[in-house]
Design a protein around this motif. Sequence first.
Motif, PDB file in Angstrom:
ATOM      1  N   GLY A 191      -8.022  11.973  -0.457  1.00  0.00           N
ATOM      2  CA  GLY A 191      -9.323  11.674  -1.036  1.00  0.00           C
ATOM      3  C   GLY A 191     -10.158  10.807  -0.117  1.00  0.00           C
ATOM      4  N   GLN A 192     -11.344  10.452  -0.592  1.00  0.00           N
ATOM      5  CA  GLN A 192     -12.266   9.648   0.213  1.00  0.00           C
ATOM      6  C   GLN A 192     -11.931   8.162   0.161  1.00  0.00           C
ATOM      7  OE1 GLN A 192     -14.808  10.934   2.177  1.00  0.00           O
ATOM      8  NE2 GLN A 192     -13.800  12.861   1.651  1.00  0.00           N
ATOM      9  N   ARG A 193     -11.225   7.733  -0.892  1.00  0.00           N
ATOM     10  CA  ARG A 193     -10.920   6.308  -1.079  1.00  0.00           C
ATOM     11  C   ARG A 193      -9.467   6.168  -1.534  1.00  0.00           C
ATOM     12  NH1 ARG A 193     -15.514   7.582  -3.287  1.00  0.00           N
ATOM     13  NH2 ARG A 193     -14.651   7.516  -5.408  1.00  0.00           N
ATOM     14  N   THR A 194      -8.560   6.442  -0.607  1.00  0.00           N
ATOM     15  CA  THR A 194      -7.127   6.385  -0.912  1.00  0.00           C
ATOM     16  C   THR A 194      -6.645   4.943  -0.877  1.00  0.00           C
ATOM     17  OG1 THR A 194      -6.781   8.577   0.045  1.00  0.00           O
ATOM     18  CG2 THR A 194      -4.832   7.180  -0.223  1.00  0.00           C
ATOM     19  N   VAL A 195      -5.866   4.566  -1.890  1.00  0.00           N
ATOM     20  CA  VAL A 195      -5.346   3.217  -1.986  1.00  0.00           C
ATOM     21  C   VAL A 195      -3.821   3.258  -1.902  1.00  0.00           C
ATOM     22  CG1 VAL A 195      -5.090   3.191  -4.505  1.00  0.00           C
ATOM     23  CG2 VAL A 195      -5.583   1.064  -3.294  1.00  0.00           C
ATOM     24  N   ALA A 196      -3.218   2.198  -1.382  1.00  0.00           N
ATOM     25  CA  ALA A 196      -1.762   2.084  -1.314  1.00  0.00           C
ATOM     26  C   ALA A 196      -1.246   1.313  -2.521  1.00  0.00           C
ATOM     27  CB  ALA A 196      -1.349   1.387  -0.030  1.00  0.00           C
ATOM     28  N   HIS A 197      -0.134   1.770  -3.060  1.00  0.00           N
ATOM     29  CA  HIS A 197       0.484   1.070  -4.180  1.00  0.00           C
ATOM     30  C   HIS A 197       1.991   1.277  -4.119  1.00  0.00           C
ATOM     31  CE1 HIS A 197       0.856  -0.884  -8.004  1.00  0.00           C
ATOM     32  NE2 HIS A 197       1.447   0.162  -8.554  1.00  0.00           N
ATOM     33  N   GLN A 198       2.736   0.304  -4.638  1.00  0.00           N
ATOM     34  CA  GLN A 198       4.181   0.439  -4.766  1.00  0.00           C
ATOM     35  C   GLN A 198       4.563   0.161  -6.204  1.00  0.00           C
ATOM     36  OE1 GLN A 198       6.584  -1.782  -1.996  1.00  0.00           O
ATOM     37  NE2 GLN A 198       8.446  -0.710  -2.595  1.00  0.00           N
ATOM     38  N   GLN A 245      -1.535   6.497  -2.406  1.00  0.00           N
ATOM     39  CA  GLN A 245      -0.369   6.691  -1.561  1.00  0.00           C
ATOM     40  C   GLN A 245       0.705   5.711  -2.048  1.00  0.00           C
ATOM     41  OE1 GLN A 245      -1.052   5.956   2.601  1.00  0.00           O
ATOM     42  NE2 GLN A 245       0.869   6.907   3.249  1.00  0.00           N
ATOM     43  N   TYR A 246       1.745   6.247  -2.675  1.00  0.00           N
ATOM     44  CA  TYR A 246       2.798   5.400  -3.233  1.00  0.00           C
ATOM     45  C   TYR A 246       3.833   5.089  -2.154  1.00  0.00           C
ATOM     46  CZ  TYR A 246       1.048   6.118  -7.964  1.00  0.00           C
ATOM     47  OH  TYR A 246       0.254   6.130  -9.090  1.00  0.00           O
ATOM     48  N   PHE A 247       4.041   3.787  -1.926  1.00  0.00           N
ATOM     49  CA  PHE A 247       5.007   3.357  -0.935  1.00  0.00           C
ATOM     50  C   PHE A 247       6.369   3.044  -1.549  1.00  0.00           C
ATOM     51  CE2 PHE A 247       1.426   1.854   2.065  1.00  0.00           C
ATOM     52  CZ  PHE A 247       1.433   3.091   2.704  1.00  0.00           C
ATOM     53  N   ASP A 248       6.648   3.595  -2.737  1.00  0.00           N
ATOM     54  CA  ASP A 248       7.968   3.437  -3.325  1.00  0.00           C
ATOM     55  C   ASP A 248       9.015   3.957  -2.343  1.00  0.00           C
ATOM     56  OD1 ASP A 248       6.038   3.261  -5.357  1.00  0.00           O
ATOM     57  OD2 ASP A 248       7.538   3.660  -6.870  1.00  0.00           O
ATOM     58  N   HIS A 249      10.130   3.266  -2.262  1.00  0.00           N
ATOM     59  CA  HIS A 249      11.158   3.683  -1.311  1.00  0.00           C
ATOM     60  C   HIS A 249      11.726   5.060  -1.656  1.00  0.00           C
ATOM     61  CE1 HIS A 249      11.427  -0.884  -1.164  1.00  0.00           C
ATOM     62  NE2 HIS A 249      10.898  -0.513  -0.037  1.00  0.00           N
ATOM     63  N   ASN A 250      11.757   5.371  -2.929  1.00  0.00           N
ATOM     64  CA  ASN A 250      12.204   6.680  -3.399  1.00  0.00           C
ATOM     65  C   ASN A 250      11.562   6.885  -4.759  1.00  0.00           C
ATOM     66  OD1 ASN A 250      13.564   9.078  -3.927  1.00  0.00           O
ATOM     67  ND2 ASN A 250      15.359   8.019  -4.735  1.00  0.00           N
ATOM     68  N   TRP A 273       0.576  10.866  -3.051  1.00  0.00           N
ATOM     69  CA  TRP A 273       1.605  11.149  -2.042  1.00  0.00           C
ATOM     70  C   TRP A 273       2.737  10.175  -2.296  1.00  0.00           C
ATOM     71  CZ3 TRP A 273       4.140   8.057   1.351  1.00  0.00           C
ATOM     72  CH2 TRP A 273       4.707   8.601   2.512  1.00  0.00           C
ATOM     73  N   CYS A 274       3.979  10.604  -2.016  1.00  0.00           N
ATOM     74  CA  CYS A 274       5.100   9.695  -2.242  1.00  0.00           C
ATOM     75  C   CYS A 274       6.295  10.101  -1.381  1.00  0.00           C
ATOM     76  CB  CYS A 274       5.517   9.696  -3.715  1.00  0.00           C
ATOM     77  SG  CYS A 274       6.324  11.238  -4.230  1.00  0.00           S
ATOM     78  N   PHE A 275       7.287   9.212  -1.330  1.00  0.00           N
ATOM     79  CA  PHE A 275       8.604   9.529  -0.784  1.00  0.00           C
ATOM     80  C   PHE A 275       9.451  10.143  -1.897  1.00  0.00           C
ATOM     81  CE2 PHE A 275       7.243   5.950   1.901  1.00  0.00           C
ATOM     82  CZ  PHE A 275       7.459   6.479   3.165  1.00  0.00           C
TER      83      PHE A 275
END
Length: 504
Positions: A191-198, A245-250, A273-275
Amino acid sequence: MTHPPHTLLINPTITSRTSARFPLALLHLAAALDRSGSSRIIDGNVDRDFVNDTLHALEQDRFDAVGIGVMGGPQVAPAIAVSQAIRARFPALPIIWGGYFPTLHTDATLAAPYVDYAVRAQGEDTLSELVATLSGHAGPALEQIAGLSWKNAGTVVHNPARRIVRNDPAGLLPYDKLGDPRRYLARTYLGQRTVAHQAAIGCRYHCTFCGVAAMFGGATFLPAAARLERELGYLKHELGADSVQYFDHNFFDREADMVPLLEVMARFELPWWCFARADALLKLSECSWELVRKSRLRMAYIGAESPSDQMLHDIRKGTRPDQTLAVVEQCRRYGVIPELSFMVAPPENTEEETERTFEFIRELKRINPQTEIVIYVYTPLPEHSRHEKDRSKRPGAPLLDLDGEPVVFPTTPDEWTQPHWVNYACHVDAPWLTDKLRHRINDFVTVLRCRYPTVQDLRAPPWAKRNLSAMAGWRYRFRKYDRPWELNLANRLVRLRMPQVSGL
């Protein structure tokens, strides 16, 4: 009467400003510290003069300690730079390193004169207790702080490990400590404004090459659905994020635990997006896949690692090659792009396993041409870096260099900044890799990424990607990977994005 502890948290530069995402680890630490004190964050990914700004902050305000998060690889050198600058200007100020690097290389970390304490694994409670002690604010004795390593009269002391816990903040993470949080939103494939989250932390698996396994030792904790809803509501409605963008390890753990989270995400409809793991995705029911569809999962990064059952067994991956084949077909049916990572050039059967991986990748591309491929060099963790529960379990053969000598790992942070060790930490090179095989791997990657340019590349114009794909077609079809000079020349003009370097 003692004052509440005040801590400066620093994220040394590790990426470009345009690739900067929320320093989530420091935000969680700040949330924990602020329960009994206060904190400030300096992020070197957006503040390019962060060393001087750190010194200025220390001159302008009183801090009881400085906490520095260190990932390893390219982040070690800037972490050293800021630590040395602090030590030279404020020699009595305690300097604490935390994160992956001091967890995996604790003794090397504390061998440096500019590091006083190392926080191992999950840091919220350990750091809070340590800063309370250092500030004289009713903290425990140093030897009673679990998860801490420190120096006592020149001797390194490793306190017992701290049990990993779910540490959900009572409210939102303190995004306001970053200035304008909107500057961390980025234009990506999503997207145009992607944010990172865990959302979740940890992983229940014990892969021998993985820093997450070394950090968490098989522990994993998912958030409460209410917390995820609170965070997504803020990110979407207050910051204007249109994708995550999910930075979850799994990300995909046990299905029953995932359903409440997927229900929340389905209501927000933020592409994500995720792992993930192949076996976890294959186990999802049709009902859960419907939630995945409604929540708008666009891409899942899956550690395929190898087409070899024996290698997957040896590294304790817990998946099989047939599951990798099945998951790319499954993703095709559900409209999810699988982004698969592979590790080539293992220490044993190095060339044979590498060529076998190349052929397996071609098979995956036949099943699902949209499959994205990320290739790394296999660089296992040193035995001392593995979680204490996993040390000596399924040990591999001794690592030998090209001369047949045992690989000797660095014993100080400064040694880890040498280019060949940065490359090792980044899975780019290994001491047992010959020049011939190194070129072979690079050439294959060049042909593959030109033949199938990543959808994550928003910079290269479509016509350029089409032309590069056509140019690489004959090489890919006939397996003529060696010395693709024309593709390298064209890449100087087009500069295709490399997911293993820049990702989303």
